[in-house]
Design a protein around this motif. Sequence first.
Motif, PDB file in Angstrom:
ATOM      1  N   HIS A  52      90.487 117.143   5.943  1.00 43.57           N
ATOM      2  CA  HIS A  52      90.775 115.914   5.197  1.00 43.57           C
ATOM      3  C   HIS A  52      92.273 115.643   5.152  1.00 43.57           C
ATOM      4  O   HIS A  52      92.720 114.495   5.298  1.00 43.57           O
ATOM      5  CB  HIS A  52      90.218 116.021   3.776  1.00 43.57           C
ATOM      6  N   ASP A 109      80.862 116.728   4.965  1.00 43.47           N
ATOM      7  CA  ASP A 109      81.584 115.507   4.575  1.00 43.47           C
ATOM      8  C   ASP A 109      82.855 115.346   5.410  1.00 43.47           C
ATOM      9  O   ASP A 109      83.195 114.232   5.836  1.00 43.47           O
ATOM     10  CB  ASP A 109      81.923 115.580   3.086  1.00 43.47           C
ATOM     11  N   GLU A 143      83.778 112.249   7.973  1.00 47.48           N
ATOM     12  CA  GLU A 143      85.047 111.518   7.976  1.00 47.48           C
ATOM     13  C   GLU A 143      85.704 111.570   9.354  1.00 47.48           C
ATOM     14  O   GLU A 143      86.229 110.561   9.849  1.00 47.48           O
ATOM     15  CB  GLU A 143      85.999 112.116   6.931  1.00 47.48           C
ATOM     16  N   ALA A 189      76.149 111.598   7.094  1.00 46.18           N
ATOM     17  CA  ALA A 189      76.261 111.172   5.696  1.00 46.18           C
ATOM     18  C   ALA A 189      74.895 111.131   5.020  1.00 46.18           C
ATOM     19  O   ALA A 189      74.727 111.617   3.897  1.00 46.18           O
ATOM     20  CB  ALA A 189      76.938 109.810   5.613  1.00 46.18           C
ATOM     21  N   THR A 239      73.416 114.687   4.601  1.00 43.47           N
ATOM     22  CA  THR A 239      74.111 115.422   3.536  1.00 43.47           C
ATOM     23  C   THR A 239      73.720 114.882   2.164  1.00 43.47           C
ATOM     24  O   THR A 239      73.534 115.654   1.214  1.00 43.47           O
ATOM     25  CB  THR A 239      75.632 115.336   3.725  1.00 43.47           C
ATOM     26  N   TRP A 298      79.012 110.967  -5.227  1.00 43.88           N
ATOM     27  CA  TRP A 298      80.004 111.159  -4.172  1.00 43.88           C
ATOM     28  C   TRP A 298      79.348 111.022  -2.797  1.00 43.88           C
ATOM     29  O   TRP A 298      79.871 110.352  -1.897  1.00 43.88           O
ATOM     30  CB  TRP A 298      80.665 112.528  -4.314  1.00 43.88           C
ATOM     31  N   TRP A 299      78.194 111.630  -2.631  1.00 49.01           N
ATOM     32  CA  TRP A 299      77.506 111.613  -1.346  1.00 49.01           C
ATOM     33  C   TRP A 299      76.905 110.227  -1.074  1.00 49.01           C
ATOM     34  O   TRP A 299      76.875 109.779   0.079  1.00 49.01           O
ATOM     35  CB  TRP A 299      76.434 112.704  -1.323  1.00 49.01           C
ATOM     36  N   GLY A 326      79.591 108.125   0.361  1.00 46.97           N
ATOM     37  CA  GLY A 326      79.785 108.412   1.785  1.00 46.97           C
ATOM     38  C   GLY A 326      78.790 107.656   2.647  1.00 46.97           C
ATOM     39  O   GLY A 326      79.130 107.128   3.709  1.00 46.97           O
TER      40      GLY A 326
END
Length: 537
Positions: A375, A406, A410, A425, A428, A440-441, A444
């Motif tokens: 990241h 994740d 990205e 995505a 997950t 959060w997921w 994404g």
Amino acid sequence: MGKLAPLITVRLHGPFAVFDDKSKVLTPKSAKGQALFALLVTAEDFSRSRAWLQGKLWSARGREQGAASLRQALTELRKCLGPHADVLSADRRLVQLDPNLVEVQDPGDSAGEFLEGLDVKDSAFDEWCADQRRRMSGATAPAFSSLRPVYPGAGVVLPLRVLIRLTHVETDFGRQVARLFSDTVSRSVAERCQIETRILRPGEEVSPADLIFDVDTALENGNLFVRAAIERGPDAAQLWAGHRSVPMRGAPPIDHVDMCQLTAEALDALMLALAREAQAASDTPVPLAMAHEATSKIFSFDPEAQAEADALLAAAYKLDGAAVHLAWRVFLKMTSVVELNRSDVEDVTREVEALSEEALAKDSMNSMVLAAAAHSNLKVRENVAGGYDLARRAVHINPHNPLALDAMMEANLYVGKFEEAHKLATSTAYLMLNSPFKHWWDMGCCLTSVVTGRYEMARKFAQTAHALAPQFRPPLRYMTALFAHQGEPEKARLAMERLQVLEPEFSLDRMISDDTYPVATLRRSAIITDEIRGVLS
């Protein structure tokens, strides 16, 4: 202008009490109402965020349940205050008492213990209350929750361990599945904390401090049934249990999506159990439990809570030197930049680079560290090739780590592999379906749905993420653009108004024209155009 004569006085030492300037008692009847009052008047400006209050009084409840309970408690406080109810104010983010009209009674020399006898039945409040008492007594205790120093790095022998027990596994194939499943969970535990995890030996004595991870398998009608449970000590008190039934098609189905989901749930439950057991046994800090507490604060997206999380992780790292704490700090700081909670973006990005480098130097084979470094390279250094390779290595080392997945998602977005990113995505998000951080997921999935042209799906994921985490800003940004793009101006305006409450500096001009505003995925999709301004004008 000087401070006005107080209308309300609060007594914190001895039995809790609230009374007005005519000595009329206004004390809330419920313990939660009293605790809420106490939490407010102990803040520097008599103000706390809703998320912080929910985390202290309803920590075991879901976000929506906690929010509803807080609203009920605020209603009780207003009723108790009667004609003085105006001293209490609340908006979507903050709850505050008027510091000009409310004062805390001087405890004097013999007023009694802080919040004497107040029993709220919430461990988070109990920890906060105990910490306040230590501070007032002058004890040298940390400013975070008091937990147990059990790590070798803290100079203390580790009493906690996880013993894996395979029960009723009658076939070689079933035993192979059970071992592979428990190995997967053990690897993730080892990446997050320094805990001994091994198979329970025949006839081995189990101590009260031991956690048993029990795995049971059975074959029925072409399906494999797997049950996992967490038990504590020789009495086998059950702390958690979960199960799945998956179709058999040759090789052990460890990578079946439902088995991966069970793995994620088992890991979350095991980390929670370890943190609680460590905490219950001591009154001094434990890195493991400090990190677990910090994680929940990271995903609250409340600036105050995230600042507390950063302090917890920094303190945990000083105690045990584990690189995973640095990885969590990288994730936290990058999140705070996306949330626009920090004005010192250049300083934060430099710190992210330094933390990432230090974490890699300490543990380059940890998928959490590799994911954080990925990241950092993608978003801070703009080193796409390096970030992609780090994400790939993270997934290779631990394909069941959602943060590694994740990071790979990205990375695929950055190199233009949009369909691969979307597949990652959504898979997950399914793994994390029962996670407390599901929002959060879901967000994404919103990003990858946008870049692959699945705008209706993107909108649904954004709405779900917003419902689960109302203070999380990205869903509202995307809802504003997506509703406008789909010709629903009223819904777009409502999303924009909610965003402006959390982000007063927000403007359409900034979202459309400012390349530094964090909606890069929307720009890739060409949804953000001047047409949006026309729809919302």
